[in-house]
Write an enzyme that holds these catalytic residues in place. Structure first.
Site, short mmCIF file in Angstrom:
data_model
loop_
_atom_site.label_atom_id
_atom_site.label_comp_id
_atom_site.label_asym_id
_atom_site.label_seq_id
_atom_site.Cartn_x
_atom_site.Cartn_y
_atom_site.Cartn_z
N SER A 41 -12.13 5.66 1.91
CA SER A 41 -11.54 5.29 3.20
C SER A 41 -11.38 6.46 4.16
CB SER A 41 -10.17 4.63 2.99
OG SER A 41 -9.33 5.47 2.23
N ASP A 338 -1.29 7.26 8.63
CA ASP A 338 -0.67 6.18 7.85
C ASP A 338 -0.24 6.75 6.50
OD1 ASP A 338 -2.94 6.35 6.26
OD2 ASP A 338 -3.81 4.46 6.91
N HIS A 341 -3.84 8.47 5.06
CA HIS A 341 -4.96 9.08 5.78
C HIS A 341 -4.51 10.00 6.91
CE1 HIS A 341 -6.28 5.09 4.22
NE2 HIS A 341 -7.25 5.85 3.73
#
Length: 373
Positions: A41, A338, A341
């Site tokens: 991600s 977040d 990340h």
């Protein structure tokens, strides 16, 4: 005999130049040919949008600062550009590497590169199963094999091989999920941890990665950049879950990351000696991110602990970023977007070090030097 109008000559020359551009795969020898991005991600540009998965970022306010989409979410797990986006821009790629699963990942669009990364993906195939669907590195390389065949059709086998081996960079950002969403996963991984020591698990990771990188080499990849695992014990999720103070990190998670990173460095040295004609670059993401977290005020940040977008606990680190999340006003002042990340502001600092930094963070060459080799 009719005279030839000047604009006709211009048009003919333009057509020849345009044809040459696509036949050769790029306009000039300056800049990168293609950027092929593999990973999780941290660099997913939207592949998970096309999967039935619990790991998705195609909801606001993700992408709020991503200019290319006008601030709309694209599936990137950050407020703006990923490290892969920034690196591609700086190396001269005229457009972002298209997600492999996107409908427009065909034809000439792939000449600038393809992004295979997937939120929740890992080196090990079992990694990320909590999300139901994700693309592990084995599947990502299977997909590159398909792309490789498309290059032969687009450019012809000889030019395709040359373009991929000499003008393209293969970046792999993976491994964090193998700890966070596999070995360290509460409840689901207890059995694995009883039956497999950290040494044995990391052995498995390294052996898998050796085979995966060798597969890419066999498909004509020659310029590699491999990121190590960052300080995963310092992310807002881990700090919140373990009820730590602002300046504390989860010791076990960071120790596992460092143990893997030592083995990774040995592997990359081994491959540099074994894969003839390849150059395998080591990106020291762990030390780079730890520097940001430890000395965040030096880089203009006000916090390296609290997520800008999230909910739950002291550091907004439990619930992923979404429409009901609390959202900070000073996004450029947060190291973390977040619970998991980095923000675009952090990604820019990381990317610049990888592009032009010293061997402290990127070795044996930085990415601008790698492009020009």
């Amino acid at each position: 005999m009719a005279s030839v109008k000047p604009w006709s000559l211009v048009l003919v020359v333009f057509c020849i130049m345009s044809l040459s551009y696509f036949v050769n795969g790029a306009g000039s020898n300056e800049g990168l040919g293609a950027s092929f991005i593999f990973g999780d991600s941290l660099v997913d540009a939207g592949n998970n949008n096309y999967l039935q998965t619990l790991s998705r970022a195609n909801i606001p306010p993700n992408g709020i600062d991503f200019k290319a989409s006008g601030g709309q979410p694209t599936g990137r797990y950050t407020n703006g550009r990923t490290i892969g986006d920034i690196v591609g821009e700086e190396l001269g790629v005229p457009s972002y590497a298209v997600p492999y699963l996107a409908p427009n990942s065909t034809g000439k669009a792939i000449l600038y590169g393809v992004n295979y990364a997937s939120g929740g993906g890992g080196i090990m195939n079992a990694t990320g199963r909590i999300f139901v669907n994700r693309l592990g590195l084995d599947i990502q390389i299977d997909y590159f094999n398909n792309t490789r065949k498309q290059f032969d059709k687009l450019l012809g086998p000889s030019k395709a091989k040359d373009y991929i081996s000499k003008r393209s960079i293969f970046s792999i950002t993976i491994g964090a999920n193998d700890f966070l969403n596999n070995y360290l996963l509460p409840v689901l991984s207890v059995g694995a941890r009883i039956s497999e020591s950290p040494d044995a698990f990391i052995d498995d990771m390294i052996n898998h990665l050796r085979n995966q990188l060798t597969r890419l080499y066999q498909l004509d990849a020659r310029k590699f950049v491999i990121g190590n695992v960052g300080p995963i014990g310092c992310i807002p999720y881990q700090k919140t879950l373990n009820q730590l103070n602002e300046n504390e990190c989860v010791d076990l998670a960071n120790k596992l990351a460092m143990q893997y990173n030592r083995r990774l460095k040995e592997l990359l040295s081994e491959l540099n000696g074994k894969l003839q004609g390849a150059i395998v670059v080591h990106a020291n993401v762990y030390d780079l991110v730890m520097e940001l977290i430890t000395n965040y005020t030096k880089y203009g940040f006000t916090t390296a602990s609290k997520a800008c977008c999230g909910n739950g606990g002291q550091f907004a680190g439990i619930i992923p970023c979404g429409p009901t999340s609390s959202l900070c006003k000073d996004r450029e002042k947060h190291v973390f977007w977040d619970p998991y990340h980095p923000s675009e502001a952090a990604n820019v600092i990381i990317a610049r070090q990888l592009l032009s930094g010293s061997t402290k963070y990127i070795s044996p060459v930085n990415l601008k030097q790698l492009r020009n080799l």
